[in-house]
Design a protein around this motif. Structure first.
Motif, PDB file in Angstrom:
ATOM      1  N   VAL A 100      -5.866 -10.969   7.271  1.00  0.00           N
ATOM      2  CA  VAL A 100      -5.199 -10.434   5.319  1.00  0.00           C
ATOM      3  C   VAL A 100      -5.886 -10.611   4.705  1.00  0.00           C
ATOM      4  N   ALA A 101      -6.963 -10.794   4.222  1.00  0.00           N
ATOM      5  CA  ALA A 101      -8.164 -10.909   3.853  1.00  0.00           C
ATOM      6  C   ALA A 101      -8.486  -9.812   3.770  1.00  0.00           C
ATOM      7  N   GLN A 102      -8.549  -8.326   5.188  1.00  0.00           N
ATOM      8  CA  GLN A 102      -9.373  -7.784   4.765  1.00  0.00           C
ATOM      9  C   GLN A 102      -8.054  -6.053   4.736  1.00  0.00           C
ATOM     10  N   LYS A 103      -7.187  -6.458   4.993  1.00  0.00           N
ATOM     11  CA  LYS A 103      -5.899  -5.830   4.330  1.00  0.00           C
ATOM     12  C   LYS A 103      -5.895  -5.795   2.695  1.00  0.00           C
ATOM     13  N   ALA A 104      -6.264  -6.987   1.791  1.00  0.00           N
ATOM     14  CA  ALA A 104      -5.774  -7.166   1.109  1.00  0.00           C
ATOM     15  C   ALA A 104      -6.970  -6.825   0.039  1.00  0.00           C
ATOM     16  N   CYS A 105      -8.566  -6.533   1.149  1.00  0.00           N
ATOM     17  CA  CYS A 105      -9.764  -5.525   0.422  1.00  0.00           C
ATOM     18  C   CYS A 105      -9.594  -4.080   0.871  1.00  0.00           C
ATOM     19  N   ASP A 106      -9.221  -3.664   1.572  1.00  0.00           N
ATOM     20  CA  ASP A 106      -8.762  -2.620   1.731  1.00  0.00           C
ATOM     21  C   ASP A 106      -7.952  -2.131   1.005  1.00  0.00           C
TER      22      ASP A 106
ATOM     23  N   GLN B 206       0.576  -1.743   0.121  1.00  0.00           N
ATOM     24  CA  GLN B 206       0.119  -0.318   0.293  1.00  0.00           C
ATOM     25  C   GLN B 206       0.777   1.059  -0.090  1.00  0.00           C
ATOM     26  N   VAL B 207       1.797   1.053   0.923  1.00  0.00           N
ATOM     27  CA  VAL B 207       2.442   2.269   0.564  1.00  0.00           C
ATOM     28  C   VAL B 207       3.691   2.697  -0.821  1.00  0.00           C
TER      29      VAL B 207
ATOM     30  N   CYS C 283       1.651   9.022   2.307  1.00  0.00           N
ATOM     31  CA  CYS C 283       1.779   7.467   2.571  1.00  0.00           C
ATOM     32  C   CYS C 283       0.874   7.549   4.105  1.00  0.00           C
ATOM     33  N   CYS C 284      -0.463   6.754   3.730  1.00  0.00           N
ATOM     34  CA  CYS C 284      -1.221   7.637   5.172  1.00  0.00           C
ATOM     35  C   CYS C 284      -2.069   5.957   4.997  1.00  0.00           C
TER      36      CYS C 284
ATOM     37  N   TYR D 180      -8.671   0.892  -2.082  1.00  0.00           N
ATOM     38  CA  TYR D 180      -8.099   2.054  -2.909  1.00  0.00           C
ATOM     39  C   TYR D 180      -7.776   2.436  -3.421  1.00  0.00           C
ATOM     40  N   LEU D 181      -7.687   1.228  -4.709  1.00  0.00           N
ATOM     41  CA  LEU D 181      -6.367   1.443  -6.124  1.00  0.00           C
ATOM     42  C   LEU D 181      -8.219   1.475  -6.968  1.00  0.00           C
ATOM     43  N   ARG D 182      -9.210   1.064  -6.841  1.00  0.00           N
ATOM     44  CA  ARG D 182     -10.071   0.853  -7.827  1.00  0.00           C
ATOM     45  C   ARG D 182     -10.855   2.388  -7.377  1.00  0.00           C
TER      46      ARG D 182
END
Length: 819
Positions: A714-720, A660-661, A671-672, A724-726
């Motif tokens: 892990v799944a939560q972090k990936a979903c976030d 994410q960074v 970087c937030c 963010y990207l979308r």
């Protein structure tokens, strides 16, 4: 209740009533009770019973037949109380004297099953649910249930005894609900019958000679004054205060700890914030009469009260300070400001009695230091606060433990013998010493503080736990004594101490005990974090061998030490404090350290060092570390490749944080934390390049596969991350510049592979339009919501539970679904 459940319920009630059909799982009964509680909160209980007569039949059968299992009996008692909580349903059950049979004197109390604690507990819980309305109070008074509750206060089961006391408090509060506040006393039945009986029982118990009865009464009163803040509690205290005060007149005060808890709860009640009612006089007498170990919590509790009378505050502070004053006098130390020791006189604490027992003396001292540490940061602490005497006493105690003080009296000699080598006292004194760093102290005392800390850090006799406390206290004193922010230099005294400190630190980094090496590394990390940018500190650090030793500990046999070494070397490198600080040698050192960290990430068998590595590398990426900035894309690709294969879920989560960074930096964002709305928008013409980069580095592969990770964080972090990207793509209007018609066949193929769980197969290089199509085809918000419910969230229903319970005993042909 659903019709399907109503059809299953008679069969289940028949199973519960049949002793030949054992209910194998208590958990099922608990879940069934939870469902009925939910139903009674949403539907009229009376209607529920009328529509499902099998429930009443079960209760009647349990009452008539004494051969049901104890667990079914307990379940039935709790179920009956739950339904009777509504007054109309209570009246319905009372018509056949069902409740009297279940909860009265002729009910389960006469059965053999009453000897089982779960039955007695179920009886209490049933009554607790039932006691919600006036009819229930009359029932309790007439049925003899109150007397049974009294007897259960002394039950051999602590759970039953505690629950019975809690029930008495509930009944007393319910009895007084809505009553006027002006009752002059509790005599003559002026209060409701239940309250009158309970208070009479409390009076008898307070006058009893046995400590158990006194303890039971005090516990009920403590909970009452802690929970109930209505005016009637003032009248209750006026009635019982003389009996409580008489406990202090006994030769041996019974239930002293319970008495302290009661006085504290009464004093904290807002009802007594402006009233006395004999409270302060009783507290004054208690401070005089209780033993040193018993009186400490009462004293500190009074000092925390803003409305405590000033004279009582002075007495309470004197109680806390007396042992420390004794330490100063016995070692010929300066007694502090005029009148300070006067506050410690007149207490019941006698030094001779205290010193006769090493355990008691150590216990009182540790308790005193803990209480003073608790008071120190509070705005309502006593004023003036005796900072200098307390600091002098803490230093003296630490020296007594090390045998560094020459006693000036027989009392001093006994204190030396009592505290010598006592780890418990050393830990408490170091904690207190660290707290005192927040106050203002003269330089000569600060010098003594640093001297005693250095003695503890140097001593080979200091245990690992004491050393850790010494490091923590040292850091706090260094922070408080350093120069103000904005000045590039440390104070001369601090600098002199640091030179000596690093000599000791080098030795501790080579200690044979891994706990010591670990504490030393953590301390070094904190030092660098706070002062790594100050020139004087850098000079002292680089003149020592600490950076080189920290680097060597990356190979330590203990995983905790390796993890701490990773954090320390990462901080040193971030601050430019490695052993080769100039020119190309410095850059090479940065690259070598990066290689070492990546090697640990790929090969270390323990999770702690690997987690530490990813955390350090993430910080390096945020800060633009030289070793990362040289080839950021290669760095990210290498880290993600290792992290994606890691078996430790925390490493994978941290890897997503690093991703994410990188994503934020690539998009030109700060970087937030993940956010839907961001202050700036990425130019649309940059998005295709960004997305191709993410595909090439396998960052999107990692994120998509992490969505199916078996570990929810892990799944939560990936979903976030993907959200963010979308949102970033949508914020700049999508990908209109390169067309909006992706190769749908390739997109669908990639989605099918992903949904089929081919986590080992990469999605491959995709065109930007394909990435966007995948992101928009997913219900990421729905997935995020489901993941937020927790890994324990499953589809539950009352029908499923009933079917499982019946299937377990063979009443249904379908298999249980392990509800």
């Amino acid at each position: 209740m659903d019709p399907e459940c109503s059809q299953l319920l008679p069969a289940l009630c028949a199973v519960l009533a049949d002793p030949r059909q054992p209910v194998a799982d208590d958990t099922c009964l608990e879940k069934l009770l939870d469902w009925f509680k939910t139903l009674t909160e949403t539907e009229p209980s009376l209607l529920l019973l009328q529509e499902n007569p099998s429930l009443v039949e079960l209760l009647s059968h349990v009452l008539k037949s004494q051969d049901v299992s104890s667990r079914v009996l307990s379940f039935s008692l709790r179920l009956a109380g739950m339904f009777a909580a509504q007054e109309d349903c209570f009246q319905y059950l009372q018509q056949g004297e069902l409740l009297l049979g279940l909860f009265g004197e002729v009910g389960p109390l006469c059965w053999v099953a009453w000897n089982v604690p779960t039955v007695r507990s179920g009886w209490i819980q049933g009554l607790r649910s039932l006691a919600q309305h006036p009819s229930a109070l009359q029932f309790l008074a007439d049925s003899g249930a109150i007397d049974t509750i009294f007897s259960l206060q002394g039950d051999p089961s602590l759970f039953v005894a505690s629950a019975s006391s809690q029930l008495l408090v509930h009944i007393l509060a319910l009895s007084m609900q809505g009553e006027a506040a002006g009752y002059p006393c509790l005599q003559g039945g002026a209060w409701p019958m239940c309250a009158w009986k309970i208070v009479g029982h409390l009076e008898e118990s307070l006058c009893a000679t046995g400590a158990p009865q006194v303890t039971q009464a005090l516990n009920v009163l403590t909970t009452t004054f802690g929970r109930c803040h209505s005016p009637w509690t003032e009248v209750l205290w006026e009635q019982l205060c003389p009996l409580v005060a008489r406990l202090l007149e006994r030769a041996t005060i019974p239930a002293a700890h319970s008495l302290v808890d009661l006085l504290l709860n009464v004093a904290r009640s807002p009802v007594f914030s402006s009233a006395d009612c004999g409270l302060w006089g009783t507290v004054t007498e208690a401070l005089n009469c209780l033993s040193p170990l018993q009186v400490g919590p009462l004293a500190v509790g009074m000092l925390k009260l803003q409305h405590c009378p000033q004279a009582l505050r002075a007495q309470a502070l004197g109680v806390l300070l007396q042992l420390l004053a004794c330490v100063l006098k016995a070692t010929a130390q300066a007694p502090g400001p005029p009148g300070w020791l006067d506050r410690t006189e007149g207490s019941s604490l006698t030094v001779d009695a205290l010193l006769s027992s090493k355990a008691a003396c150590v216990g009182v001292l540790c308790q005193t230091l803990a209480h003073l540490e608790e008071l120190h940061p509070l705005p309502q602490r006593p004023a003036p606060w005796p900072q200098e005497p307390l600091l002098s006493a803490a230093v003296t105690v630490l020296r007594l433990c090390r045998g560094l003080v020459a006693p000036s009296s027989s009392v001093g000699a006994r204190l030396c013998a009592t505290f010598a080598g006592c780890v418990r006292v050393q830990r408490a004194a170091l904690d207190f010493l660290g707290t005192l760093s927040q106050g203002t102290s003269p330089q000569d005392l600060v010098t003594q503080v640093f001297a005693v800390l250095l003695e503890y850090l140097e001593s080979p006799d200091s245990s690992p736990t004491v050393l850790k406390k010494a490091f923590q206290a040292t850091l706090r004193w260094l922070l408080s004594s350093s120069t103000s922010a904005g000045c590039s230099n440390l104070s001369p005294h601090t600098l002199l101490f640091l030179r000596e400190l690093f000599t000791v630190l080098q030795k501790r980094l080579c200690s044979p005990g891994w706990e010591v090496r670990d504490s030393a590394l953590e301390f070094l990390t904190q030092l660098c974090r706070h002062w790594g940018g100050q020139a004087d500190f850098r000079q002292v650090l680089l003149a020592s061998e600490a950076p080189a030793l920290a680097r060597q500990l990356l190979q330590d046999p203990e995983s905790y030490v390796r993890a701490s070494a990773v954090a320390a070397t990462g901080q040193l490198s971030s601050r430019g404090l490695q052993a080769a600080p100039k020119g190309s040698e410095h850059l090479q050192a940065q690259q070598d350290l990066l290689g070492d960290l990546l090697h640990i990430l790929s090969t270390d068998s323990e999770g702690f060092p690997r987690r530490a590595v990813v955390q350090v590398l993430t910080e390096w990426l945020k800060d633009g570390h030289a070793g990362v900035a040289q080839d950021t894309e290669q760095f990210v690709a290498t880290v993600l490749q290792a992290v994606s294969r890691d078996l430790d879920w925390e490493v994978r989560v941290q890897g997503l944080e690093l991703a994410q960074v990188f994503l934020a930096q690539t998009l030109g964002q700060p970087c937030c934390s993940y956010a839907v709305a961001l202050p700036t928008v990425t130019p649309a013409d940059r998005l295709p390049t960004v997305l191709r980069t993410l595909c090439r580095l396998r960052l999107l592969d990692f994120a998509f596969h992490a969505l199916l990770d078996c570990d929810r964080p892990v799944a939560q972090k990936a979903c976030d991350l993907l959200l963010y990207l979308r949102d970033q793509i949508d914020a700049c209007g999508g990908l209109r510049e390169v067309g909006d018609s992706p190769d749908l066949s390739s997109v669908e193929a990639a989605l099918q592979r992903w949904r089929a769980g081919e986590q080992g197969q990469p999605l491959g290089d995709m065109e930007p339009e394909a990435v966007l199509a995948i992101l928009r085809s997913m219900d990421l918000e729905g997935l995020q919501s489901r993941l937020a419910q927790g890994s324990e969230h499953v589809e539950k229903s009352l029908q499923s539970l009933l079917q499982d319970m019946l299937a377990t005993v063979g009443m249904l042909e379908n298999e249980a679904d392990c509800y």
